[in-house]
Design a protein around this motif. Sequence first.
Motif, PDB file in Angstrom:
ATOM      1  N   THR A 127       2.237  15.404  -0.507  1.00  0.00           N
ATOM      2  CA  THR A 127       2.047  14.976  -1.892  1.00  0.00           C
ATOM      3  C   THR A 127       0.579  14.682  -2.208  1.00  0.00           C
ATOM      4  N   GLY A 128      -0.289  14.961  -1.242  1.00  0.00           N
ATOM      5  CA  GLY A 128      -1.719  14.804  -1.486  1.00  0.00           C
ATOM      6  C   GLY A 128      -2.166  13.364  -1.625  1.00  0.00           C
ATOM      7  N   LEU A 129      -1.572  12.484  -0.814  1.00  0.00           N
ATOM      8  CA  LEU A 129      -1.903  11.056  -0.944  1.00  0.00           C
ATOM      9  C   LEU A 129      -2.763  10.548   0.214  1.00  0.00           C
ATOM     10  N   GLU A 130      -3.231  11.497   1.037  1.00  0.00           N
ATOM     11  CA  GLU A 130      -3.944  11.063   2.247  1.00  0.00           C
ATOM     12  C   GLU A 130      -5.121  10.135   1.959  1.00  0.00           C
ATOM     13  N   ASP A 131      -5.851  10.454   0.878  1.00  0.00           N
ATOM     14  CA  ASP A 131      -7.053   9.668   0.587  1.00  0.00           C
ATOM     15  C   ASP A 131      -6.753   8.247   0.139  1.00  0.00           C
ATOM     16  N   LYS A 151       0.643   7.305  -8.807  1.00  0.00           N
ATOM     17  CA  LYS A 151       1.894   6.548  -8.698  1.00  0.00           C
ATOM     18  C   LYS A 151       3.080   7.502  -8.694  1.00  0.00           C
ATOM     19  N   GLN A 152       2.986   8.490  -9.575  1.00  0.00           N
ATOM     20  CA  GLN A 152       4.047   9.486  -9.669  1.00  0.00           C
ATOM     21  C   GLN A 152       4.251  10.166  -8.311  1.00  0.00           C
ATOM     22  N   ARG A 153       3.126  10.464  -7.682  1.00  0.00           N
ATOM     23  CA  ARG A 153       3.223  11.140  -6.388  1.00  0.00           C
ATOM     24  C   ARG A 153       3.766  10.218  -5.307  1.00  0.00           C
ATOM     25  N   VAL A 154       3.384   8.935  -5.406  1.00  0.00           N
ATOM     26  CA  VAL A 154       3.906   7.983  -4.429  1.00  0.00           C
ATOM     27  C   VAL A 154       5.426   7.918  -4.559  1.00  0.00           C
ATOM     28  N   SER A 155       5.876   7.871  -5.807  1.00  0.00           N
ATOM     29  CA  SER A 155       7.312   7.815  -6.040  1.00  0.00           C
ATOM     30  C   SER A 155       7.988   9.050  -5.467  1.00  0.00           C
ATOM     31  N   MET A 156       7.330  10.180  -5.634  1.00  0.00           N
ATOM     32  CA  MET A 156       7.870  11.436  -5.121  1.00  0.00           C
ATOM     33  C   MET A 156       7.896  11.402  -3.590  1.00  0.00           C
ATOM     34  N   ALA A 157       6.822  10.897  -3.000  1.00  0.00           N
ATOM     35  CA  ALA A 157       6.776  10.800  -1.543  1.00  0.00           C
ATOM     36  C   ALA A 157       7.934   9.943  -1.047  1.00  0.00           C
ATOM     37  N   GLY A 158       8.191   8.846  -1.770  1.00  0.00           N
ATOM     38  CA  GLY A 158       9.313   7.986  -1.406  1.00  0.00           C
ATOM     39  C   GLY A 158      10.636   8.714  -1.461  1.00  0.00           C
ATOM     40  N   ASN A 187       7.428  11.630   9.701  1.00  0.00           N
ATOM     41  CA  ASN A 187       7.918  11.908   8.345  1.00  0.00           C
ATOM     42  C   ASN A 187       6.997  11.317   7.290  1.00  0.00           C
ATOM     43  N   VAL A 188       6.609  10.053   7.506  1.00  0.00           N
ATOM     44  CA  VAL A 188       5.750   9.382   6.531  1.00  0.00           C
ATOM     45  C   VAL A 188       4.434  10.139   6.394  1.00  0.00           C
ATOM     46  N   GLN A 189       3.847  10.489   7.518  1.00  0.00           N
ATOM     47  CA  GLN A 189       2.575  11.218   7.462  1.00  0.00           C
ATOM     48  C   GLN A 189       2.741  12.565   6.756  1.00  0.00           C
ATOM     49  N   LYS A 190       3.876  13.210   7.027  1.00  0.00           N
ATOM     50  CA  LYS A 190       4.097  14.543   6.453  1.00  0.00           C
ATOM     51  C   LYS A 190       4.198  14.470   4.927  1.00  0.00           C
ATOM     52  N   VAL A 191       5.015  13.537   4.417  1.00  0.00           N
ATOM     53  CA  VAL A 191       5.150  13.493   2.955  1.00  0.00           C
ATOM     54  C   VAL A 191       3.859  13.026   2.288  1.00  0.00           C
ATOM     55  N   ILE A 192       3.149  12.138   2.969  1.00  0.00           N
ATOM     56  CA  ILE A 192       1.871  11.689   2.393  1.00  0.00           C
ATOM     57  C   ILE A 192       0.910  12.869   2.287  1.00  0.00           C
ATOM     58  N   LYS A 193       0.970  13.722   3.290  1.00  0.00           N
ATOM     59  CA  LYS A 193       0.114  14.908   3.262  1.00  0.00           C
ATOM     60  C   LYS A 193       0.585  15.893   2.184  1.00  0.00           C
ATOM     61  N   THR A 253       0.859  -1.176   0.000  1.00  0.00           N
ATOM     62  CA  THR A 253       0.000   0.000   0.000  1.00  0.00           C
ATOM     63  C   THR A 253       0.904   1.237   0.000  1.00  0.00           C
ATOM     64  N   VAL A 254       0.280   2.377  -0.267  1.00  0.00           N
ATOM     65  CA  VAL A 254       1.041   3.621  -0.338  1.00  0.00           C
ATOM     66  C   VAL A 254       1.815   3.845   0.956  1.00  0.00           C
TER      67      VAL A 254
END
Lengths: 407, 227
Positions: free
Chosen positions: A120-124, A138-145, A112-118, A90-91
């Motif tokens: 990059t707009g991946l909260e949902d 996916k692009q955003r997930v990669s960016m969050a990583g 940190n994980v919560q912050k980048v998820i927020k 999962t993300v």
Amino acid sequence: MIQVENITKKYGDFTAVDNINFEIDEGEIVGFLGPNGAGKSTTMNMITGFIEPSLGKIFIDGYDISKKPKKAKRQIGYMPEGVPLYSDLTVKEFVTYMAELKGVNKKDKKANVQKVIKDTGLEDVQNKLIRNLSRGYKQRVSMAGALVNNPKVIILDEPTVGLDPKQVTEIRALIKELGKEHTVILSSHILSEVSQICNRVIIINKGKIVAIDTPENLERKVVKGNAIHVTVEDPENKMETIKEKLNNVQDISLIAENDDKTKKYMIIASEEVDLRKSIFETFAKEGITIFEMKKVNATLEEAFMELINNENEKNSDIKADETIEKETTEENNIEVQDEKETEEVNESEEKENEDVQESEMKENKETVEEPIETEKKEEKKTETNKIEQHDEQEKKEKGGENNVGSL
Amino acid sequence: MWAVYKKELKSYFLSPIGYVVIGVLLFVCAVFFYLTTISYGSIDLGGLYFYAALYGFMIVIPILTMRMFAEERKNGTEQLILTSPVSMVGVVIGKFLAAMSVIFITLLISFIYFGIMSYFGSPNIKVLLVAMLGFLLISGSAISFGMFASSITENQIIAGIITITFLVMSLFVPDLGKGFPDIAIINLYQKFPSGVISLTELVGTISFAIMFIAFTIIVMQRRKLVK
């Protein structure tokens, strides 16, 4: 922040990157620009330590990437081309894994994980499997990583490829935001993107650096003269004599006649003056109706094409000089053939360009801030036309060069 | 290393692979439990583990190892690992241990047979534990080879076939002549099943595993030079 010293990467006889040197300071947003296969990704891969350069050194924040890889890599957040991800996670799991891989402290990990998820707009979607996400997410997930360990340097390889217009604007905004605290390097073949986001542009062609400068300076370099496009309705054909009534005009030429009986002219000023006011007033007196008037600005596209063009010409000149005179007629034939051959390639490239163009147009429509919509469209069209023309030209030259080489 | 280990182990059980491996291995165990103990009225469980290693591994080890590096290379996720500040040694050992853990879980479940035997008689727990230790060691050798096969190709199928070929060879080795027995890793699991701790087999299996783990590390480290 980043020093790249004389790096070269060879694959057998093929030199992908040829003796590149540059430096990037802290807090800069730098764009790598170049046609496909120019060596952008290779260079980025070398900076991130994924590939070892054949020659030369790379320092990240003072650490040599091949001698102290752990320390150097800790400073980098890298989003590779084609966004490779573990699709069965999962993300949140993925971002957590990246945090662990990058050695984020246990204490800071969750935050940190919560912050980048927020960010990059991946909260949902954080509990969705990556496999089920759309390309943009996916692009955003990669960016969050890439961002999860809060690295000093962020390297993004083609961050906006394959996104819809809304996502493109969002990602660009995000990159700009990142640029305030981090050093950002991104690669792209979309020029407008680079000129919008970056402080500095590094143009690469055939493994060599063609230019390093700010987007503005690059544009300025290719501005020639001071030209204005006007589209007018001129039933009494007064345009032919209008030149005498305007001051500082060097040349007026007809560019196109439209179906609705309007005509498009290019007016070139002899000095660095803005002609628009006097054109407006004079044309009104003469009874010529102005439908559209626009100052012609050189764009990064033109700068880019010109630089790359020059480079190609230089190369082909050396090779072709001797034979070219004898074989002129023959070469012409070859050129025609080549054109046919390259047409298909061109088409696909054009499509790509059009896609980008379309998406940007949509953006314009959506935002009401852009009142001169038609003007924008027009500008875009001329830009893409130029690219197409150039592509053809370039292909011809390449074709010619190859054939001469083999003759 | 532990990050990789955790993620890999999780991946085994997020996909069917973990369950398939455990299921198949337990099935093979069950078959040989019947053939070597029940049908002979014996309480010796050594034969069960020997045959599980001989036949079970041919199916299970390739499934367990073929995707390890081949999949990462194909999907490009190796870029994420290779550009992270982790050492290649840690990554390879993390993955190795994750695969070992799946086998270990199977071993734990296989205590069932000991339970059944205890109901009918009084089997020797020490002999069983030695057999299990040997089983773990021999699986380490097999996994390290499978992992190496996975690191040299980006095609999982090819990696799997290389591993199967290597393991199947154990069956034919006696027919190949005297020079070949060393190729068959099953020869390193002869004394452990009967409850004897053999130094030859101990050193043999461990050094075999270390050798192929080292090979894998070398292959992965060389990737950035040749890529």
